[in-house]
Design a protein around this motif. Sequence first.
Motif, PDB file in Angstrom:
ATOM      1  N   ALA A 215       0.666  -1.303  -0.333  1.00  8.19           N
ATOM      2  CA  ALA A 215       0.149   0.379   0.154  1.00  8.19           C
ATOM      3  C   ALA A 215       0.804   1.031   0.008  1.00  8.19           C
ATOM      4  CB  ALA A 215      -0.962   0.024   1.248  1.00  8.19           C
TER       5      ALA A 215
ATOM      6  N   GLU B 199      -2.911   4.334  -2.831  1.00  7.48           N
ATOM      7  CA  GLU B 199      -3.421   3.934  -3.451  1.00  7.48           C
ATOM      8  C   GLU B 199      -2.482   2.550  -3.178  1.00  7.48           C
ATOM      9  OE1 GLU B 199      -2.664   4.718  -7.448  1.00  7.48           O
ATOM     10  OE2 GLU B 199      -0.814   4.328  -7.359  1.00  7.48           O
ATOM     11  N   ALA B 200      -3.019   1.588  -2.988  1.00  4.97           N
ATOM     12  CA  ALA B 200      -2.255   0.197  -3.195  1.00  4.97           C
ATOM     13  C   ALA B 200      -1.903  -0.713  -4.640  1.00  4.97           C
ATOM     14  CB  ALA B 200      -2.892  -1.686  -2.781  1.00  4.97           C
TER      15      ALA B 200
ATOM     16  N   ARG C 257      -3.558  -1.720  -9.525  1.00  9.69           N
ATOM     17  CA  ARG C 257      -3.730  -0.519  -8.328  1.00  9.69           C
ATOM     18  C   ARG C 257      -5.506  -0.070  -8.427  1.00  9.69           C
ATOM     19  NH1 ARG C 257      -0.439   4.897 -10.925  1.00  9.69           N
ATOM     20  NH2 ARG C 257       1.224   3.528 -11.113  1.00  9.69           N
ATOM     21  N   ALA C 258      -5.380  -0.012  -6.643  1.00  7.88           N
ATOM     22  CA  ALA C 258      -6.856  -0.338  -6.200  1.00  7.88           C
ATOM     23  C   ALA C 258      -6.651   1.229  -5.038  1.00  7.88           C
ATOM     24  CB  ALA C 258      -6.671  -1.641  -5.100  1.00  7.88           C
TER      25      ALA C 258
ATOM     26  N   LEU D 290      -7.017   3.349  -1.974  1.00  9.11           N
ATOM     27  CA  LEU D 290      -7.366   3.233  -0.292  1.00  9.11           C
ATOM     28  C   LEU D 290      -7.918   3.924  -0.110  1.00  9.11           C
ATOM     29  CD1 LEU D 290      -3.516   3.091   0.632  1.00  9.11           C
ATOM     30  CD2 LEU D 290      -4.938   0.913   0.519  1.00  9.11           C
TER      31      LEU D 290
ATOM     32  N   ALA E 119      -9.338  -2.625   6.093  1.00  8.07           N
ATOM     33  CA  ALA E 119      -8.879  -1.138   4.781  1.00  8.07           C
ATOM     34  C   ALA E 119      -7.979  -2.421   3.972  1.00  8.07           C
ATOM     35  CB  ALA E 119      -9.383  -0.052   4.946  1.00  8.07           C
TER      36      ALA E 119
ATOM     37  N   ALA F 216      -7.526  -3.547  -0.087  1.00  2.00           N
ATOM     38  CA  ALA F 216      -7.533  -3.143  -1.437  1.00  2.00           C
ATOM     39  C   ALA F 216      -6.169  -3.879  -1.422  1.00  2.00           C
ATOM     40  CB  ALA F 216      -6.615  -1.331  -0.477  1.00  2.00           C
TER      41      ALA F 216
ATOM     42  N   GLU G 171      -7.762  -6.065  -3.917  1.00  2.00           N
ATOM     43  CA  GLU G 171      -8.095  -5.808  -5.014  1.00  2.00           C
ATOM     44  C   GLU G 171      -7.137  -5.386  -6.319  1.00  2.00           C
ATOM     45  OE1 GLU G 171     -11.329  -2.001  -6.384  1.00  2.00           O
ATOM     46  OE2 GLU G 171     -10.602  -2.742  -4.288  1.00  2.00           O
TER      47      GLU G 171
END
Length: 205
Positions: free
Chosen positions: A134, A140-141, A168-169, A171, A181, A185, A188
Amino acid sequence: MNRRLLLVLPFGLAACSVLPEHPYVEVRRFPLLPQRAEPPRPAGGLAGGGRRVLQVRLMRAAPGQEARGLRSLRPDGTEQTDYYAEWSAPPAELAEEALRRWLSAGGLFQAVVAPGSRARADLVLETELTALQADLGAGEARAGLSAVLLREGGESAQVLAQLAVSGRAPLPAERPLRPEALAAAMTEAFAATLGALERGIAPYA
C-alpha cells in the motif's frame, strides 16, 4: 538480617522478571482471494473454453516480497511492515494459488495444472511476485507480477511472451487505516494484476 535479605532478594527479582513487559497483541491474518469484476470470457469465443493445457509453476518472490506482514510505503518513501497484521501464508504462495484459480475459472484453457500433474502441458507459465503493498502517500494499493509463457518441446523451450503486469486500487480515505482495509485494497490491486496477465496470455491460449 542482612544475610537473609541477600538470600531472599534474588528470588524476588526472579519472580518479577516473569511479568510481561508489554501487553499481548494478537496477530491478525488475511487471505488473498481476488474476485473477478466480470464473468470470464472463454478463449476464441468457444463455449467449452480453450483446448490447451497450461502448467503454472511455483511462483517466486522478488526481493522484499518474502515477508508475510502487510507492507506499506510511507509518504516519506520509507517502508514499513506490520508484524501484527499479516497474510495467512507467504505472499508468493497465496498469489500462486490465486493465479491458478483465476486462470482455471477464466475459460482460456482446457485445464490449468500444477507441477507434478500427469496431464501433458502444452504451455508453461513462470511467474514472480514483484509488488504487493500500500502506497500511503499516493493513496493506493499496488500489486505486480512478471511472467514468462513457454512452449516446451523435448529438451528446448520456446518463449512465447514475456510480461510485466501491475494493478492498482484506491485506499480508503479513513486514517489511520485499519489492517482490513489495507488487505482488501491490496487484494483488489492483485485482482487487477491477474486480469492484466490473463489478457496478456490470451492470444496463446
